[in-house]
Design a protein around this motif. Structure first.
Motif, short mmCIF file in Angstrom:
data_model
loop_
_atom_site.label_atom_id
_atom_site.label_comp_id
_atom_site.label_asym_id
_atom_site.label_seq_id
_atom_site.Cartn_x
_atom_site.Cartn_y
_atom_site.Cartn_z
N CYS A 1 -0.39 -1.72 3.26
CA CYS A 1 -1.00 -1.27 1.98
C CYS A 1 -0.47 0.42 2.01
N ASN A 2 -0.47 0.86 1.12
CA ASN A 2 -0.22 2.37 0.67
C ASN A 2 -1.19 3.16 -0.17
N ALA A 3 -1.62 4.23 0.29
CA ALA A 3 -2.40 4.92 -0.70
C ALA A 3 -2.11 6.46 -0.69
N ASP A 4 -2.20 7.04 -1.98
CA ASP A 4 -1.99 8.51 -2.49
C ASP A 4 -3.46 9.23 -2.37
N VAL A 5 -3.77 10.24 -1.34
CA VAL A 5 -5.06 10.33 -1.12
C VAL A 5 -5.40 11.81 -1.21
N LEU A 6 -6.20 12.24 -1.97
CA LEU A 6 -6.77 13.65 -2.00
C LEU A 6 -7.74 13.93 -1.02
N SER A 7 -7.50 14.59 -0.03
CA SER A 7 -8.30 14.87 1.22
C SER A 7 -9.23 16.14 1.02
N SER A 8 -8.64 16.98 0.21
CA SER A 8 -9.36 18.34 0.01
C SER A 8 -8.68 18.92 -1.45
N ILE A 9 -8.96 20.12 -1.92
CA ILE A 9 -8.48 20.74 -2.88
C ILE A 9 -6.82 20.89 -2.72
N LYS A 10 -6.83 21.27 -1.37
CA LYS A 10 -5.26 21.61 -1.19
C LYS A 10 -4.69 20.44 -0.38
N THR A 11 -4.97 19.29 -0.15
CA THR A 11 -4.54 18.45 0.83
C THR A 11 -4.51 16.89 -0.03
N ARG A 12 -3.08 16.73 -0.34
CA ARG A 12 -2.87 15.20 -0.81
C ARG A 12 -1.58 14.81 -0.06
N ASN A 13 -1.84 13.38 0.38
CA ASN A 13 -0.81 13.18 1.35
C ASN A 13 -0.72 11.32 1.00
N ASP A 14 0.34 10.88 1.39
CA ASP A 14 0.39 9.57 1.38
C ASP A 14 0.36 8.70 2.85
N TYR A 15 -0.26 7.80 2.72
CA TYR A 15 -0.66 7.05 3.78
C TYR A 15 -0.42 5.44 3.90
N TRP A 16 -0.25 5.01 4.83
CA TRP A 16 0.29 3.71 5.35
C TRP A 16 -0.63 2.95 6.33
N GLY A 17 -0.84 1.56 5.91
CA GLY A 17 -1.66 0.60 6.89
C GLY A 17 -0.64 0.45 8.03
N GLN A 18 -1.22 -0.21 9.00
CA GLN A 18 -0.44 -0.97 10.07
C GLN A 18 0.41 -2.24 9.64
#
Length: 120
Positions: free
Chosen positions: A95-112
């Protein structure tokens, strides 16, 4: 930091079904597009399905009519319902997700990854 944890993989006979889940946790304000990819032995990782926050979806041609992607925004979780499974669906599913963690932080994450094996 954000973690994605997949579950639901396993061994299934041809024609069988499985439902994969991917739960996101950690520093999350919002999750934009979520997706499922898969990688079979000796092959490149390929995109299987995507779903936006508003539930607009896309599916790879190879899985149309058999796979359904969905999500629950209240649980930061996405799902992949797979029916009429074929041996060629055997792969590690990520799985993959485009995540907004804060106003200035947006990253792409992967599962294992979770293994799906379709075999008699």
């Amino acid at each position: 930091q954000v973690q994605l944890v997949e579950s639901g993989g396993g061994l299934v006979q041809p024609g069988g079904s499985l439902r994969l889940s991917c739960a996101a946790s950690g520093m999350i304000l919002s999750i934009y597009t979520m997706a499922w990819y898969r990688q079979a032995p000796g092959k490149q990782r390929e995109l299987v399905a995507t779903i936006t926050y508003d539930a607009a979806t896309t599916l790879a041609d190879s899985v149309k009519g058999r796979f359904t992607i969905s999500r629950d925004n209240t649980k930061n979780t996405e799902y992949l319902r797979m029916i009429s499974l074929k041996p060629e669906d055997t792969a590690v599913y990520y799985c993959n997700a485009d995540v907004l963690s804060s106003i200035k932080t947006r990253n792409d994450y992967w599962g294992q990854g979770t293994q799906v094996t379709v075999s008699s």
